[in-house]
Design a protein around this motif. Structure first.
Motif, PDB file in Angstrom:
ATOM      1  N   ALA A   1       0.829  -1.205   0.000  1.00 62.61           N
ATOM      2  CA  ALA A   1       0.000   0.000   0.000  1.00 62.61           C
ATOM      3  C   ALA A   1       0.866   1.258   0.000  1.00 62.61           C
ATOM      4  N   VAL A   2       1.957   1.194   0.739  1.00 62.70           N
ATOM      5  CA  VAL A   2       2.853   2.352   0.805  1.00 62.70           C
ATOM      6  C   VAL A   2       3.399   2.698  -0.578  1.00 62.70           C
ATOM      7  N   ARG A   3       3.692   1.653  -1.343  1.00 60.82           N
ATOM      8  CA  ARG A   3       4.230   1.912  -2.682  1.00 60.82           C
ATOM      9  C   ARG A   3       3.211   2.607  -3.579  1.00 60.82           C
ATOM     10  N   ASN A   4       1.931   2.455  -3.228  1.00 62.64           N
ATOM     11  CA  ASN A   4       0.884   3.000  -4.093  1.00 62.64           C
ATOM     12  C   ASN A   4       0.142   4.178  -3.486  1.00 62.64           C
ATOM     13  N   THR A   5       0.657   4.685  -2.391  1.00 64.23           N
ATOM     14  CA  THR A   5      -0.065   5.761  -1.715  1.00 64.23           C
ATOM     15  C   THR A   5       0.798   7.009  -1.642  1.00 64.23           C
ATOM     16  N   PRO A   6       0.281   8.102  -2.176  1.00 67.52           N
ATOM     17  CA  PRO A   6       1.045   9.348  -2.085  1.00 67.52           C
ATOM     18  C   PRO A   6       1.035   9.887  -0.661  1.00 67.52           C
ATOM     19  N   GLN A   7       2.061  10.632  -0.337  1.00 66.93           N
ATOM     20  CA  GLN A   7       2.122  11.233   0.990  1.00 66.93           C
ATOM     21  C   GLN A   7       1.443  12.590   0.978  1.00 66.93           C
ATOM     22  N   GLU A   8       1.065  13.023   2.153  1.00 64.81           N
ATOM     23  CA  GLU A   8       0.479  14.353   2.277  1.00 64.81           C
ATOM     24  C   GLU A   8       1.513  15.408   1.938  1.00 64.81           C
ATOM     25  N   ALA A   9       1.016  16.546   1.521  1.00 64.11           N
ATOM     26  CA  ALA A   9       1.919  17.651   1.238  1.00 64.11           C
ATOM     27  C   ALA A   9       2.594  18.102   2.523  1.00 64.11           C
ATOM     28  N   SER A  10       3.622  18.873   2.384  1.00 66.31           N
ATOM     29  CA  SER A  10       4.387  19.358   3.531  1.00 66.31           C
ATOM     30  C   SER A  10       3.476  19.935   4.613  1.00 66.31           C
ATOM     31  N   PRO A  11       3.862  19.730   5.863  1.00 63.44           N
ATOM     32  CA  PRO A  11       3.017  20.177   6.965  1.00 63.44           C
ATOM     33  C   PRO A  11       2.918  21.693   7.032  1.00 63.44           C
ATOM     34  N   LEU A  12       3.780  22.389   6.283  1.00 64.61           N
ATOM     35  CA  LEU A  12       3.759  23.851   6.352  1.00 64.61           C
ATOM     36  C   LEU A  12       2.480  24.398   5.745  1.00 64.61           C
ATOM     37  N   GLY A  13       2.066  23.767   4.660  1.00 66.29           N
ATOM     38  CA  GLY A  13       0.795  24.141   4.081  1.00 66.29           C
ATOM     39  C   GLY A  13      -0.308  23.543   4.931  1.00 66.29           C
ATOM     40  N   ALA A  14      -1.550  23.902   4.620  1.00 60.14           N
ATOM     41  CA  ALA A  14      -2.652  23.315   5.371  1.00 60.14           C
ATOM     42  C   ALA A  14      -2.766  21.859   4.961  1.00 60.14           C
ATOM     43  N   ALA A  15      -2.689  20.969   5.944  1.00 55.58           N
ATOM     44  CA  ALA A  15      -2.789  19.551   5.642  1.00 55.58           C
ATOM     45  C   ALA A  15      -4.222  19.219   5.263  1.00 55.58           C
ATOM     46  N   PRO A  16      -4.390  18.421   4.225  1.00 59.71           N
ATOM     47  CA  PRO A  16      -5.754  18.034   3.852  1.00 59.71           C
ATOM     48  C   PRO A  16      -6.356  17.151   4.940  1.00 59.71           C
ATOM     49  N   PRO A  17      -7.660  17.226   5.103  1.00 61.18           N
ATOM     50  CA  PRO A  17      -8.261  16.398   6.140  1.00 61.18           C
ATOM     51  C   PRO A  17      -8.072  14.930   5.818  1.00 61.18           C
ATOM     52  N   ARG A  18      -7.884  14.148   6.838  1.00 61.58           N
ATOM     53  CA  ARG A  18      -7.666  12.724   6.656  1.00 61.58           C
ATOM     54  C   ARG A  18      -9.003  12.029   6.430  1.00 61.58           C
ATOM     55  N   PRO A  19      -9.122  11.241   5.375  1.00 61.42           N
ATOM     56  CA  PRO A  19     -10.383  10.503   5.204  1.00 61.42           C
ATOM     57  C   PRO A  19     -10.519   9.474   6.325  1.00 61.42           C
ATOM     58  N   HIS A  20     -11.755   9.246   6.734  1.00 60.87           N
ATOM     59  CA  HIS A  20     -11.916   8.328   7.855  1.00 60.87           C
ATOM     60  C   HIS A  20     -11.584   6.902   7.490  1.00 60.87           C
ATOM     61  N   HIS A  21     -11.914   6.567   6.274  1.00 61.25           N
ATOM     62  CA  HIS A  21     -11.541   5.217   5.863  1.00 61.25           C
ATOM     63  C   HIS A  21     -10.736   5.292   4.590  1.00 61.25           C
TER      64      HIS A  21
END
Ligand SMILES: [Zn+2]
Lengths: 180, 272
Positions: B75-95
């Motif tokens: 899953a890690v290989r196929n999942t992008p990371q969130e943008a840098s914490p300096l910007g507003a982090a997108p809300p985390r989907p619950h599932h």
């Protein structure tokens, strides 16, 4: 390499660092989630989500605010508690609708691993708390109840439960030792 | 809580412990997190109490299912990371999206998975969790059968010390990561002592443990065998500290070198 450094590398997209971090934290994360969620299949699902969330949100970790391990376990605990509460709410709904709850009742976590001494020592220290301190802390942390639910279960005023939780945690700190 | 469901500032201050235990309802959690942004007192309290709460987690560690590792790494290989914490982090989907875990078989392993000692993570964790027992616990997984037999014989003694009503723990770690930890009953004069991060010894050398008391020569409490905890008894109640030195095989009558690790015993009830 320690978890703090690994997590910083993971934040930079380093998959090898993530593999190493997985080796360090998957046991503690899985064990904690299973302790709270209990159902093995759901536990695995939540633990997976937590571990992947580490990958996705590693950039949110702020080393100035605490250790990586504490950040990771706090995250795992939060997700486990969220899951167990929504499962409880669903069970209650089903019961209200006259259906039989299909969640098997695990009153003991399956296949206990011999966490031996570690477990014994925490137990030793929990036993040093007053009964109300201990129940307030464990009903919340291990069973995922809110402090209002804890107050209801123990027939205590809300303020008392909050105080017992704080005193319980503080006393636990003293007993567990290692505070420099 | 007031009649109108609004919480006063004073009430909010009292939520640090339930917050650290994740025992708030979502709306309270949100309110309290808002409060944390402006309240230094609660921020400090939450930080300390959260470290305490996390200690409860360490005793629950259990090996994760092996198949989980493949799924997560895939899953890690196929999942992008969130943008840098300096910007507003997108809300985390619950599932997470269903495709992440997939039902496809895991990709073939390129190499055998490295076998990690089951609970080695906890040894590393001591830096943060600072639990003596974590290191006690960690060494068990890496032992041979012989060592396990010895350990089993020891474990009864260890259990006795743990069961002592006055048993207490402390540890010390220096800037170079060399650590010494103890669980001791001062009343019974017995203790379990663990070492960590001391590195490999040159051949023909051992780690020797010494009991330090005021105005008395150091007394040997025994020799460490590898990373096995040392169980010791007959500790005088006026003892001030433990010290570890590197000595020739078989040990010495008196220390022949500077201690490489030391631990004060006052916090575990000695010298009182
Ligand atoms: Zn406050």
């Amino acid at each position: 390499m320690e978890a703090d450094e690994l997590l910083v590398r993971v934040a930079g997209g380093d998959q090898k660092a993530f593999e190493e971090l997985y080796g360090l934290v998957s046991g503690p994360v899985f064990g904690l989630v299973r302790r709270v969620v209990r159902d093995p299949a759901q536990s695995e699902e939540v633990a997976q989500e937590v571990l992947l969330e580490l990958w996705r949100s590693a950039g949110r970790f702020d080393p100035g605010r605490g250790s990586a391990l504490s950040w990771i376990l706090t995250l795992a605990h939060r997700r486990a508690v969220d899951r167990v509460r929504s499962a409880r709410a669903a069970t209650e709904r089903e019961q209200r609708e006259g259906m039989r709850a299909h969640h098997p009742a695990f009153d003991q976590v399956a296949e206990e691993v011999e966490a031996g001494l570690e477990r014994e020592w925490v137990r030793h220290c929990l036993e040093r708390l007053t009964s109300l301190q201990r129940q307030s802390v464990t009903l919340a942390y291990y069973d995922g109840y809110t402090y209002r639910e804890v107050a209801e279960q123990l027939s205590l005023p809300l303020g008392t439960v909050k105080t017992r939780m704080r005193d319980g945690l503080t006393r636990l700190r003293e007993c567990l030792g290692g505070v420099a | 809580m007031s009649l109108f469901g609004r919480q006063s500032k004073r009430d909010l201050h009292s939520l640090a412990a339930p917050y650290a235990l994740d025992a708030l309802e979502p709306h309270e959690r949100a309110r309290f997190e808002k409060h944390l942004r402006t309240c230094d007192r609660c921020t400090a309290e939450v930080r300390a109490l959260s470290e305490d709460a996390v200690r409860l987690a360490w005793s629950t560690a259990a090996p994760a299912p092996l198949a989980m590792r493949d799924r997560v790494l895939a899953a890690v290989r196929n999942t992008p990371q969130e943008a840098s914490p300096l910007g507003a982090a997108p809300p985390r989907p619950h599932h997470l999206p269903a495709h992440v875990w997939g039902t496809e078989p895991p990709p073939p392993r390129r190499r055998a998975p490295r076998m990690r000692p089951l609970f080695a993570p906890l040894a590393t964790a001591t830096a943060a969790a600072a639990l003596v027992v974590a290191s006690l616990f960690a060494v068990q997984a890496t032992r041979t059968q012989d060592q396990l037999d010895t350990a089993r014989a020891q474990s009864r003694e260890i259990a006795n010390i743990l069961a002592a009503p006055d048993a207490r723990a402390t540890n010390e770690r220096d800037a170079r990561g060399r650590g010494i930890g103890v669980i001791a009953s001062a009343k019974e004069g017995r203790a379990i002592v663990t070492l960590s991060g001391l590195g490999d010894l040159p051949s023909g050398r051992v780690h020797q443990l010494w009991l330090m008391r005021p105005d008395v020569q150091p007394r040997s409490l025994g020799l460490f065998q590898g990373d096995t905890p040392l169980v010791t008894s007959g500790m005088n109640d006026d003892a001030t500290s433990l010290a570890v030195t590197v000595e020739p095989n078989g040990g010495s009558a008196q220390p022949t070198s500077q201690p490489i690790a030391q631990l004060a015993l006052k916090s575990v009830g000695f010298g009182e």
